[in-house]
Design a protein around this motif. Structure first.
Motif, PDB file in Angstrom:
ATOM      1  N   ARG A 133      46.534  58.123  -4.403  1.00 35.36           N
ATOM      2  CA  ARG A 133      46.501  59.552  -4.064  1.00 35.36           C
ATOM      3  C   ARG A 133      45.061  60.075  -4.071  1.00 35.36           C
ATOM      4  O   ARG A 133      44.695  60.906  -3.240  1.00 35.36           O
ATOM      5  CB  ARG A 133      47.370  60.341  -5.047  1.00 35.36           C
ATOM      6  CG  ARG A 133      48.854  60.059  -4.903  1.00 35.36           C
ATOM      7  CD  ARG A 133      49.682  61.086  -5.655  1.00 35.36           C
ATOM      8  NE  ARG A 133      49.491  61.015  -7.091  1.00 35.36           N
ATOM      9  CZ  ARG A 133      50.209  60.271  -7.901  1.00 35.36           C
ATOM     10  NH1 ARG A 133      51.160  59.492  -7.418  1.00 35.36           N
ATOM     11  NH2 ARG A 133      49.992  60.273  -9.209  1.00 35.36           N
ATOM     12  N   LYS A 150      42.709  61.736  -0.739  1.00 34.94           N
ATOM     13  CA  LYS A 150      41.906  62.957  -0.712  1.00 34.94           C
ATOM     14  C   LYS A 150      40.439  62.641  -0.443  1.00 34.94           C
ATOM     15  O   LYS A 150      39.733  63.424   0.191  1.00 34.94           O
ATOM     16  CB  LYS A 150      42.056  63.695  -2.040  1.00 34.94           C
ATOM     17  CG  LYS A 150      43.473  64.125  -2.363  1.00 34.94           C
ATOM     18  CD  LYS A 150      43.567  64.714  -3.757  1.00 34.94           C
ATOM     19  CE  LYS A 150      45.001  65.057  -4.117  1.00 34.94           C
ATOM     20  NZ  LYS A 150      45.126  65.564  -5.507  1.00 34.94           N
ATOM     21  N   LEU A 200      38.948  62.491   3.290  1.00 37.27           N
ATOM     22  CA  LEU A 200      38.489  63.760   3.862  1.00 37.27           C
ATOM     23  C   LEU A 200      37.138  64.164   3.296  1.00 37.27           C
ATOM     24  O   LEU A 200      36.253  64.640   4.036  1.00 37.27           O
ATOM     25  CB  LEU A 200      39.534  64.855   3.602  1.00 37.27           C
ATOM     26  CG  LEU A 200      39.138  66.275   4.032  1.00 37.27           C
ATOM     27  CD1 LEU A 200      38.863  66.344   5.527  1.00 37.27           C
ATOM     28  CD2 LEU A 200      40.228  67.277   3.640  1.00 37.27           C
ATOM     29  N   GLN A 201      36.922  63.968   2.002  1.00 38.32           N
ATOM     30  CA  GLN A 201      35.659  64.374   1.385  1.00 38.32           C
ATOM     31  C   GLN A 201      34.482  63.586   1.956  1.00 38.32           C
ATOM     32  O   GLN A 201      33.408  64.143   2.201  1.00 38.32           O
ATOM     33  CB  GLN A 201      35.742  64.174  -0.137  1.00 38.32           C
ATOM     34  CG  GLN A 201      36.811  65.014  -0.822  1.00 38.32           C
ATOM     35  CD  GLN A 201      36.562  66.503  -0.645  1.00 38.32           C
ATOM     36  OE1 GLN A 201      35.428  66.961  -0.724  1.00 38.32           O
ATOM     37  NE2 GLN A 201      37.630  67.248  -0.404  1.00 38.32           N
ATOM     38  N   LYS A 239      49.855  61.315   6.430  1.00 34.04           N
ATOM     39  CA  LYS A 239      49.509  62.730   6.358  1.00 34.04           C
ATOM     40  C   LYS A 239      48.093  62.943   5.845  1.00 34.04           C
ATOM     41  O   LYS A 239      47.488  63.985   6.115  1.00 34.04           O
ATOM     42  CB  LYS A 239      50.503  63.467   5.459  1.00 34.04           C
ATOM     43  CG  LYS A 239      50.559  62.938   4.030  1.00 34.04           C
ATOM     44  CD  LYS A 239      51.663  63.620   3.231  1.00 34.04           C
ATOM     45  CE  LYS A 239      51.761  63.035   1.831  1.00 34.04           C
ATOM     46  NZ  LYS A 239      52.862  63.651   1.058  1.00 34.04           N
ATOM     47  N   TRP A 240      47.541  61.964   5.150  1.00 31.62           N
ATOM     48  CA  TRP A 240      46.189  62.081   4.613  1.00 31.62           C
ATOM     49  C   TRP A 240      45.137  62.066   5.720  1.00 31.62           C
ATOM     50  O   TRP A 240      44.005  62.503   5.498  1.00 31.62           O
ATOM     51  CB  TRP A 240      45.924  60.976   3.600  1.00 31.62           C
ATOM     52  CG  TRP A 240      46.303  59.609   4.046  1.00 31.62           C
ATOM     53  CD1 TRP A 240      47.547  59.040   4.015  1.00 31.62           C
ATOM     54  CD2 TRP A 240      45.440  58.609   4.598  1.00 31.62           C
ATOM     55  NE1 TRP A 240      47.521  57.763   4.505  1.00 31.62           N
ATOM     56  CE2 TRP A 240      46.232  57.462   4.875  1.00 31.62           C
ATOM     57  CE3 TRP A 240      44.077  58.559   4.867  1.00 31.62           C
ATOM     58  CZ2 TRP A 240      45.703  56.297   5.416  1.00 31.62           C
ATOM     59  CZ3 TRP A 240      43.549  57.391   5.404  1.00 31.62           C
ATOM     60  CH2 TRP A 240      44.355  56.286   5.677  1.00 31.62           C
ATOM     61  N   ASP A 258      45.326  65.851   7.927  1.00 30.75           N
ATOM     62  CA  ASP A 258      44.955  67.097   7.261  1.00 30.75           C
ATOM     63  C   ASP A 258      44.305  68.042   8.273  1.00 30.75           C
ATOM     64  O   ASP A 258      43.416  67.631   9.030  1.00 30.75           O
ATOM     65  CB  ASP A 258      43.978  66.802   6.115  1.00 30.75           C
ATOM     66  CG  ASP A 258      43.786  67.979   5.198  1.00 30.75           C
ATOM     67  OD1 ASP A 258      43.420  69.063   5.690  1.00 30.75           O
ATOM     68  OD2 ASP A 258      43.997  67.836   3.979  1.00 30.75           O
ATOM     69  N   PRO A 259      44.732  69.318   8.314  1.00 30.82           N
ATOM     70  CA  PRO A 259      44.140  70.268   9.289  1.00 30.82           C
ATOM     71  C   PRO A 259      42.629  70.408   9.149  1.00 30.82           C
ATOM     72  O   PRO A 259      41.960  70.791  10.125  1.00 30.82           O
ATOM     73  CB  PRO A 259      44.849  71.580   8.958  1.00 30.82           C
ATOM     74  CG  PRO A 259      46.119  71.185   8.293  1.00 30.82           C
ATOM     75  CD  PRO A 259      45.822  69.934   7.552  1.00 30.82           C
ATOM     76  N   GLU A 260      42.078  70.083   7.971  1.00 32.80           N
ATOM     77  CA  GLU A 260      40.631  70.200   7.792  1.00 32.80           C
ATOM     78  C   GLU A 260      39.868  69.257   8.718  1.00 32.80           C
ATOM     79  O   GLU A 260      38.726  69.533   9.085  1.00 32.80           O
ATOM     80  CB  GLU A 260      40.261  69.905   6.341  1.00 32.80           C
ATOM     81  CG  GLU A 260      40.712  70.950   5.343  1.00 32.80           C
ATOM     82  CD  GLU A 260      40.024  72.290   5.563  1.00 32.80           C
ATOM     83  OE1 GLU A 260      38.826  72.293   5.898  1.00 32.80           O
ATOM     84  OE2 GLU A 260      40.692  73.328   5.431  1.00 32.80           O
ATOM     85  N   PHE A 261      40.489  68.141   9.109  1.00 34.35           N
ATOM     86  CA  PHE A 261      39.827  67.208  10.021  1.00 34.35           C
ATOM     87  C   PHE A 261      39.546  67.847  11.379  1.00 34.35           C
ATOM     88  O   PHE A 261      38.586  67.473  12.058  1.00 34.35           O
ATOM     89  CB  PHE A 261      40.671  65.948  10.216  1.00 34.35           C
ATOM     90  CG  PHE A 261      40.532  64.940   9.111  1.00 34.35           C
ATOM     91  CD1 PHE A 261      39.405  64.133   9.025  1.00 34.35           C
ATOM     92  CD2 PHE A 261      41.526  64.785   8.157  1.00 34.35           C
ATOM     93  CE1 PHE A 261      39.271  63.201   8.008  1.00 34.35           C
ATOM     94  CE2 PHE A 261      41.408  63.850   7.144  1.00 34.35           C
ATOM     95  CZ  PHE A 261      40.271  63.062   7.071  1.00 34.35           C
TER      96      PHE A 261
END
Length: 682
Positions: free
Chosen positions: A426, A430, A433-434, A569-570, A573-576
């Motif tokens: 998990r 995350k 994305l970081q 789903k990782w 992420d809409p942030e991408f």
């Protein structure tokens, strides 16, 4: 006040006040019932009966005490023979290891009843005995047993303090409920060590047989060395670690050989253990009685404990992100049993605690090691390149962004290798994305720079690729961990191997772009060169498995699409969407054409792909000195991977023409044999 009959109506009991005692009636009726049998009225269930009790009552599930479970009152001063004392001390090591294995204190350490009677065996509070049995002297209880129990509790206290730092998670990784029993939190460990030494001196001066003297002293000294290991400050006293481990191993061997498996049936030593002690302790966990393992298994557990303590010593002496990263990843790649929660917590604390890395470096040290060990360039060289290229107003900003973001990413990344497997997965989800956010920030800044020469331009490009390297490595680990944790349904496996092959393709392209830039005399160059071979072999294996497992896909396209969105789903992420494209983009519509081309390629050979992958892995098995102590683990990992390739090579089609004759049931995913790839059914 005048009497009001209606006033008593508020306190009227249904049925009136004329009760009859029916206890004897129920006792007589229960004579014909079997243990645990329940009689219920129609429409009244066991759940209704349970709901009548206070919700949350900790002793609700304590259960009925059966006749065979009844025990006489425990007398802590019951005289014991030396061999009985040795048996109890052996059980104390077993209980301690069971707590570290994940059981509660009430199921393990606290089942030794001496723990609850420490004041009763304090010789300062007792009147000396005049008729002391020379075979069963009282001091075996008041001095020897007391010192050993104090040592065990203090070891648990040291472990509990580390475990409670939230590096690992209570209930998820370990059981922290103390049941209001003291772990000697306020007692100095040096005092207990002195008591253990004093007990050994008393034993040696006694008239006991030499064999019993040695057996008792070995167990007390084993407890002493374990306590000394717990109290070591490894960042300052690492040299003492190896001596303590060597001494502990020698004592463990002596204890193992002198252990007595059983006692006479009438021995009072058996009454010192109460597996049902949780009934009498305040606790909030379900009460479950567990059996202790054989002592041989306990010795193996202690030996593994010492082995991992030695690895911690190697880590402390290895101020290198690459070595820490390799050490952590190899545990998962080799599918080893996770270390005890205490040791996993200790490693995380040693790496970063109180704003210091390894107790000696400021966080900025992480930034320099990050770049130097990833691309072979020092942070000073990179800053000079930025300063030569960037407008004056952006110099400080760029430096702040690099240091702050990289430090924020690297500390939890290194620590995550000592999380439990699901939590690590998990975290890496995350982290993908970081890393890409860091890449995007660097990309925006570098786009505004004007490198004065080609050499500076190459450095700026290499910095961008560094962030990509770490993102792609995290993506690879997320996908592979899904196989290791058996998360994928059969029809998800070909898609997982396909997407992993795409990640590996982009990763290899990134490495190919970096290798000409990285100085050849650095560990970074050797690591990138190794990863190029390693990832090429993985890509060959994944591509071959896509063709072999394609027959698993039997659901509708809509069902497959929904599963894909949930599983990955990782990366959705809409942030991408606000950042630069993160290759490879998870486009499921690209999968069918690739699969069709692969299946229609008559010249493609899965067996030949496995053979080529095996050859690459065998060639890569050269000394891995740049990763230090963990080079041998890497070689073992490559050996395991090459063995799987060899098995698959001999059992899979030599061309796609033979694929219809291939039986998919031949492949078996068994994590204990290999965490990611199937083996062949014999």
């Amino acid at each position: 006040m005048a009497y009001d009959a209606s006033y008593d109506d508020w306190f009227d009991v249904p049925g009136g006040d004329n009760f009859a005692d029916v206890t004897e009636l129920f006792v007589a009726g229960s004579q014909d019932m079997e243990p645990e049998e329940v009689l219920l009225m129609d429409g009244f269930t066991l759940m209704d009966a349970m709901s009548a009790f206070e919700i949350g009552e900790p002793r609700l599930d304590s259960g009925m005490i059966l006749e065979e479970q009844r025990r006489p009152p425990f007398d802590p001063l019951t005289p014991l023979l030396p061999e009985e004392v040795c048996w109890i001390l052996d059980r104390s090591f077993a209980c301690e290891m069971e707590w570290h294995a994940g059981k509660t204190l009430s199921q393990s350490v606290f089942t030794i009843l001496f723990v609850h009677h420490m004041p009763d065996i304090n010789p300062e509070y007792l009147i000396p005995e005049e008729d002391d049995d020379p075979q069963r002297p009282r001091w075996l209880i008041t001095v020897v047993m007391r010192a050993a129990m104090l040592g065990m509790l203090k070891c648990c206290d040291f472990a509990w303090r580390e475990l409670s730092k939230n590096r690992v998670h209570d209930v998820e990784d370990w059981q922290g409920e103390k049941c209001d029993v003291s772990l000697l939190e306020g007692v100095n460990s040096d005092l207990i060590i002195h008591m253990l030494d004093k007990a050994c001196d008393l034993i040696r001066q006694s008239d006991l047989p030499e064999v019993q003297i040695e057996a008792l002293c070995d167990r007390l000294l084993l407890r002493k060395t374990l306590l000394q290991l717990y109290k070591l400050d490894l960042l300052k006293e690492a040299a003492e670690l190896w001596y303590n481990i060597a001494v502990t191993r020698g004592l463990l061997h002596r204890v193992r050989t002198s252990h007595q498996d059983s006692l006479p049936r009438d021995s009072p030593a058996s009454l010192t253990m109460d597996p049902h002690i949780a009934r009498r302790l305040p606790n909030f966990m379900p009460i479950r009685v567990t059996d202790l393992p054989p002592f041989e298994a306990t010795c193996d557990a202690i030996d593994a404990y010492l082995e991992y303590w030695g690895e911690i010593g190697h880590l402390v002496n290895s101020p290198s992100i690459l070595k820490w990263e390799t050490a952590g990843s190899m545990h998962f790649a080799l599918h080893r049993k996770p270390a005890a929660a205490f040791q996993r917590s200790l490693v995380q604390t040693l790496f970063f605690d109180k704003d210091m890395v390894l107790g000696a470096h400021w966080p900025s040290w992480l930034v320099d090691r990050f770049f130097y060990e990833s691309i072979g360039l020092s942070y000073t060289t990179i800053l000079d390149a930025f300063h030569r290229s960037a407008p004056p107003m952006q110099k400080a900003t760029m430096r702040d962004v690099i240091e702050r973001r990289i430090t924020k990413l690297m500390v939890p990344h290194v620590r995550s290798s000592w999380y439990n497997p699901p939590r690590r997965r998990r975290h890496l989800m995350k982290e993908v994305l970081q890393w890409h956010m860091l890449y995007d920030v660097m990309l925006q800044d570098v786009a505004q720079y004007k490198p004065p020469d080609p050499a500076t331009s190459v450095i700026l490009t290499a910095v961008l690729r560094t962030a990509q390297l770490w993102r792609l490595a995290a993506s690879r680990e997320v996908i592979l961990s899904g196989f290791q944790q058996e998360l994928y349904a059969p029809e998800e496996k070909p898609i997982a191997y396909w997407y992993l092959s795409r990640v590996l393709e982009v990763h290899l392209s990134c490495i190919d772009g970096l290798l000409p830039v990285v100085p050849r005399d650095t560990a970074a160059f050797r690591e990138l060169n190794f990863q190029r071979s390693h990832l090429t072999a993985l890509q060959l294996i994944c591509t071959a498995l896509v063709s072999l497992t394609a027959g698993c896909i039997t659901s509708s396209w809509r069902r497959i699409s929904l599963n894909f969105l949930r599983r990955y789903k990782w990366v959705f992420d809409p942030e991408f969407d606000k950042l630069a494209p993160a290759e490879p983009i998870p486009d499921l519509f690209a999968f069918p054409p690739v699969l069709q081309d692969l299946l229609q390629d008559r010249f493609y050979s899965p067996a030949a792909s496995f053979q080529l992958a095996r050859d690459i892995l065998v060639d890569a098995k050269q000394p891995q000195e740049w990763v230090g102590h963990w080079g041998k683990d890497r070689v073992q990992y490559l050996d395991n991977l090459a063995t799987i390739c060899h098995r698959l090579q001999n059992a899979t089609p030599t061309s796609m023409i033979e694929l219809p004759n291939f039986t998919l049931g031949t492949l078996q995913w068994i994590p204990d044999l290999h965490p990611w790839f199937p083996t062949v059914k014999s």
